[in-house]
Write a protein that holds these residues in place. Structure first.
Motif, PDB file in Angstrom:
ATOM      1  N   ILE A   8      -0.164   1.288  -1.072  1.00 18.57           N
ATOM      2  CA  ILE A   8      -0.724   1.301  -2.424  1.00 18.57           C
ATOM      3  C   ILE A   8      -0.917   2.714  -2.959  1.00 18.57           C
ATOM      4  O   ILE A   8      -1.051   2.891  -4.163  1.00 18.57           O
ATOM      5  CB  ILE A   8      -2.057   0.543  -2.502  1.00 18.57           C
ATOM      6  N   ASN A   9      -0.940   3.704  -2.082  1.00 16.81           N
ATOM      7  CA  ASN A   9      -1.072   5.086  -2.511  1.00 16.81           C
ATOM      8  C   ASN A   9       0.261   5.534  -3.111  1.00 16.81           C
ATOM      9  O   ASN A   9       1.269   5.579  -2.401  1.00 16.81           O
ATOM     10  CB  ASN A   9      -1.451   5.965  -1.318  1.00 16.81           C
ATOM     11  N   PRO A  10       0.305   5.875  -4.396  1.00 14.94           N
ATOM     12  CA  PRO A  10       1.585   6.253  -5.012  1.00 14.94           C
ATOM     13  C   PRO A  10       2.153   7.561  -4.453  1.00 14.94           C
ATOM     14  O   PRO A  10       3.346   7.811  -4.568  1.00 14.94           O
ATOM     15  CB  PRO A  10       1.259   6.387  -6.501  1.00 14.94           C
ATOM     16  N   ARG A  11       1.337   8.371  -3.818  1.00  9.27           N
ATOM     17  CA  ARG A  11       1.810   9.636  -3.248  1.00  9.27           C
ATOM     18  C   ARG A  11       2.238   9.494  -1.791  1.00  9.27           C
ATOM     19  O   ARG A  11       2.606  10.464  -1.151  1.00  9.27           O
ATOM     20  CB  ARG A  11       0.716  10.697  -3.378  1.00  9.27           C
ATOM     21  N   CYS A  12       2.179   8.287  -1.261  1.00 11.49           N
ATOM     22  CA  CYS A  12       2.543   8.024   0.135  1.00 11.49           C
ATOM     23  C   CYS A  12       3.892   7.305   0.166  1.00 11.49           C
ATOM     24  O   CYS A  12       4.171   6.456  -0.665  1.00 11.49           O
ATOM     25  CB  CYS A  12       1.465   7.159   0.785  1.00 11.49           C
ATOM     26  N   ASN A  13       4.707   7.649   1.109  1.00 15.72           N
ATOM     27  CA  ASN A  13       6.031   7.028   1.210  1.00 15.72           C
ATOM     28  C   ASN A  13       6.108   5.970   2.303  1.00 15.72           C
ATOM     29  O   ASN A  13       7.200   5.516   2.634  1.00 15.72           O
ATOM     30  CB  ASN A  13       7.098   8.094   1.458  1.00 15.72           C
ATOM     31  N   CYS A  14       4.997   5.584   2.873  1.00 12.56           N
ATOM     32  CA  CYS A  14       5.000   4.595   3.961  1.00 12.56           C
ATOM     33  C   CYS A  14       5.313   3.202   3.423  1.00 12.56           C
ATOM     34  O   CYS A  14       4.914   2.844   2.316  1.00 12.56           O
ATOM     35  CB  CYS A  14       3.646   4.572   4.656  1.00 12.56           C
ATOM     36  N   THR A  15       5.998   2.439   4.232  1.00 10.48           N
ATOM     37  CA  THR A  15       6.289   1.042   3.910  1.00 10.48           C
ATOM     38  C   THR A  15       6.066   0.198   5.157  1.00 10.48           C
ATOM     39  O   THR A  15       5.978   0.720   6.258  1.00 10.48           O
ATOM     40  CB  THR A  15       7.741   0.853   3.424  1.00 10.48           C
ATOM     41  N   PRO A  37     -13.197   7.082   2.115  1.00 11.36           N
ATOM     42  CA  PRO A  37     -14.545   7.437   2.590  1.00 11.36           C
ATOM     43  C   PRO A  37     -15.003   6.473   3.696  1.00 11.36           C
ATOM     44  O   PRO A  37     -14.639   5.290   3.697  1.00 11.36           O
ATOM     45  CB  PRO A  37     -15.418   7.282   1.347  1.00 11.36           C
ATOM     46  N   GLU A  38     -15.786   6.967   4.611  1.00  8.75           N
ATOM     47  CA  GLU A  38     -16.229   6.181   5.767  1.00  8.75           C
ATOM     48  C   GLU A  38     -16.948   4.894   5.350  1.00  8.75           C
ATOM     49  O   GLU A  38     -16.740   3.840   5.945  1.00  8.75           O
ATOM     50  CB  GLU A  38     -17.142   7.032   6.654  1.00  8.75           C
ATOM     51  N   HIS A  84     -13.427  -6.070  -3.277  1.00  7.62           N
ATOM     52  CA  HIS A  84     -13.566  -4.752  -2.660  1.00  7.62           C
ATOM     53  C   HIS A  84     -12.225  -4.022  -2.642  1.00  7.62           C
ATOM     54  O   HIS A  84     -12.158  -2.817  -2.883  1.00  7.62           O
ATOM     55  CB  HIS A  84     -14.121  -4.912  -1.240  1.00  7.62           C
ATOM     56  N   TRP A  85     -11.153  -4.746  -2.352  1.00  6.84           N
ATOM     57  CA  TRP A  85      -9.817  -4.160  -2.322  1.00  6.84           C
ATOM     58  C   TRP A  85      -9.463  -3.570  -3.675  1.00  6.84           C
ATOM     59  O   TRP A  85      -9.012  -2.440  -3.780  1.00  6.84           O
ATOM     60  CB  TRP A  85      -8.803  -5.227  -1.908  1.00  6.84           C
ATOM     61  N   VAL A  86      -9.697  -4.337  -4.731  1.00  6.74           N
ATOM     62  CA  VAL A  86      -9.339  -3.883  -6.080  1.00  6.74           C
ATOM     63  C   VAL A  86     -10.306  -2.807  -6.572  1.00  6.74           C
ATOM     64  O   VAL A  86      -9.885  -1.774  -7.090  1.00  6.74           O
ATOM     65  CB  VAL A  86      -9.320  -5.076  -7.067  1.00  6.74           C
ATOM     66  N   ARG A  87     -11.587  -3.057  -6.421  1.00  7.89           N
ATOM     67  CA  ARG A  87     -12.606  -2.188  -7.001  1.00  7.89           C
ATOM     68  C   ARG A  87     -12.760  -0.854  -6.263  1.00  7.89           C
ATOM     69  O   ARG A  87     -12.969   0.180  -6.888  1.00  7.89           O
ATOM     70  CB  ARG A  87     -13.925  -2.947  -7.003  1.00  7.89           C
ATOM     71  N   PHE A  92      -9.497   4.084  -5.625  1.00  6.45           N
ATOM     72  CA  PHE A  92      -9.593   5.377  -4.949  1.00  6.45           C
ATOM     73  C   PHE A  92      -8.262   6.122  -5.040  1.00  6.45           C
ATOM     74  O   PHE A  92      -8.232   7.338  -5.235  1.00  6.45           O
ATOM     75  CB  PHE A  92      -9.991   5.183  -3.479  1.00  6.45           C
ATOM     76  N   PHE A  93      -7.152   5.382  -4.910  1.00  6.27           N
ATOM     77  CA  PHE A  93      -5.845   6.027  -4.938  1.00  6.27           C
ATOM     78  C   PHE A  93      -5.215   6.058  -6.323  1.00  6.27           C
ATOM     79  O   PHE A  93      -4.491   6.983  -6.665  1.00  6.27           O
ATOM     80  CB  PHE A  93      -4.882   5.321  -3.970  1.00  6.27           C
ATOM     81  N   LEU A  94      -5.467   5.053  -7.146  1.00  6.06           N
ATOM     82  CA  LEU A  94      -4.801   4.973  -8.443  1.00  6.06           C
ATOM     83  C   LEU A  94      -5.532   5.736  -9.541  1.00  6.06           C
ATOM     84  O   LEU A  94      -4.922   6.133 -10.521  1.00  6.06           O
ATOM     85  CB  LEU A  94      -4.619   3.505  -8.843  1.00  6.06           C
ATOM     86  N   ALA A  95      -6.851   5.911  -9.403  1.00  6.40           N
ATOM     87  CA  ALA A  95      -7.620   6.644 -10.405  1.00  6.40           C
ATOM     88  C   ALA A  95      -8.575   7.609  -9.694  1.00  6.40           C
ATOM     89  O   ALA A  95      -9.786   7.418  -9.715  1.00  6.40           O
ATOM     90  CB  ALA A  95      -8.401   5.678 -11.284  1.00  6.40           C
ATOM     91  N   PRO A  96      -8.034   8.641  -9.052  1.00  2.00           N
ATOM     92  CA  PRO A  96      -8.907   9.553  -8.323  1.00  2.00           C
ATOM     93  C   PRO A  96      -9.791  10.358  -9.269  1.00  2.00           C
ATOM     94  O   PRO A  96      -9.466  10.556 -10.434  1.00  2.00           O
ATOM     95  CB  PRO A  96      -7.936  10.462  -7.579  1.00  2.00           C
ATOM     96  N   GLU A  97     -10.936  10.799  -8.736  1.00  2.00           N
ATOM     97  CA  GLU A  97     -11.835  11.604  -9.544  1.00  2.00           C
ATOM     98  C   GLU A  97     -11.180  12.957  -9.842  1.00  2.00           C
ATOM     99  O   GLU A  97     -10.448  13.487  -9.033  1.00  2.00           O
ATOM    100  CB  GLU A  97     -13.140  11.847  -8.789  1.00  2.00           C
TER     101      GLU A  97
END
Length: 111
Positions: A8-15, A37-38, A84-87, A92-97
């Motif tokens: 789901i991280n757009p900057r990650c190339n893992c599949t 975050p922990e 929790h997954w969506v929120r 965290f990955f799609l709209a970082p601070e």
């Protein structure tokens, strides 16, 4: 359908292989999960522990009324996990601070 599911991280190339996760359209790789975050990771794991606990209880019970009640509880925990997954995780990955800097400061000042 493609045979791989991207992280789901757009900057990650893992599949991951689709046959490993047949009911899922999105995954998070281990590297990106460890970057969360922990508190978010612990909450995600807690939801999964709860779901597995209720699945084990359902498997051991033979009373249909109890099974229906337990499935309702498990479904409620599953909805919380989806929320929790969506929120928490996806945002965290799609709209970082924004990092603290000149652009952020000027935007807060309205310039």
């Amino acid at each position: 359908m493609s045979e791989r599911i991207p992280c789901i991280n757009p900057r990650c190339n893992c599949t991951a292989a689709r046959d490993k996760f047949p009911n899922s359209d999105e995954i998070i790789c281990g590297k990106c999960f460890r970057a969360l975050p922990e508190a978010v990771r612990q909450e995600h794991r807690r939801f999964w522990r709860e779901i597995r606990k209720w699945d084990r209880r359902i498997a051991r019970t033979s009373d249909d009324i109890k099974i229906d009640r337990m499935r309702a509880i498990r479904d409620r925990v599953s909805r919380h996990l989806s929320w929790h997954w969506v929120r928490e995780i996806k945002t965290f990955f799609l709209a970082p601070e924004k990092p603290a800097g000149l652009d952020t400061f000027l935007e807060e000042m309205g310039l």
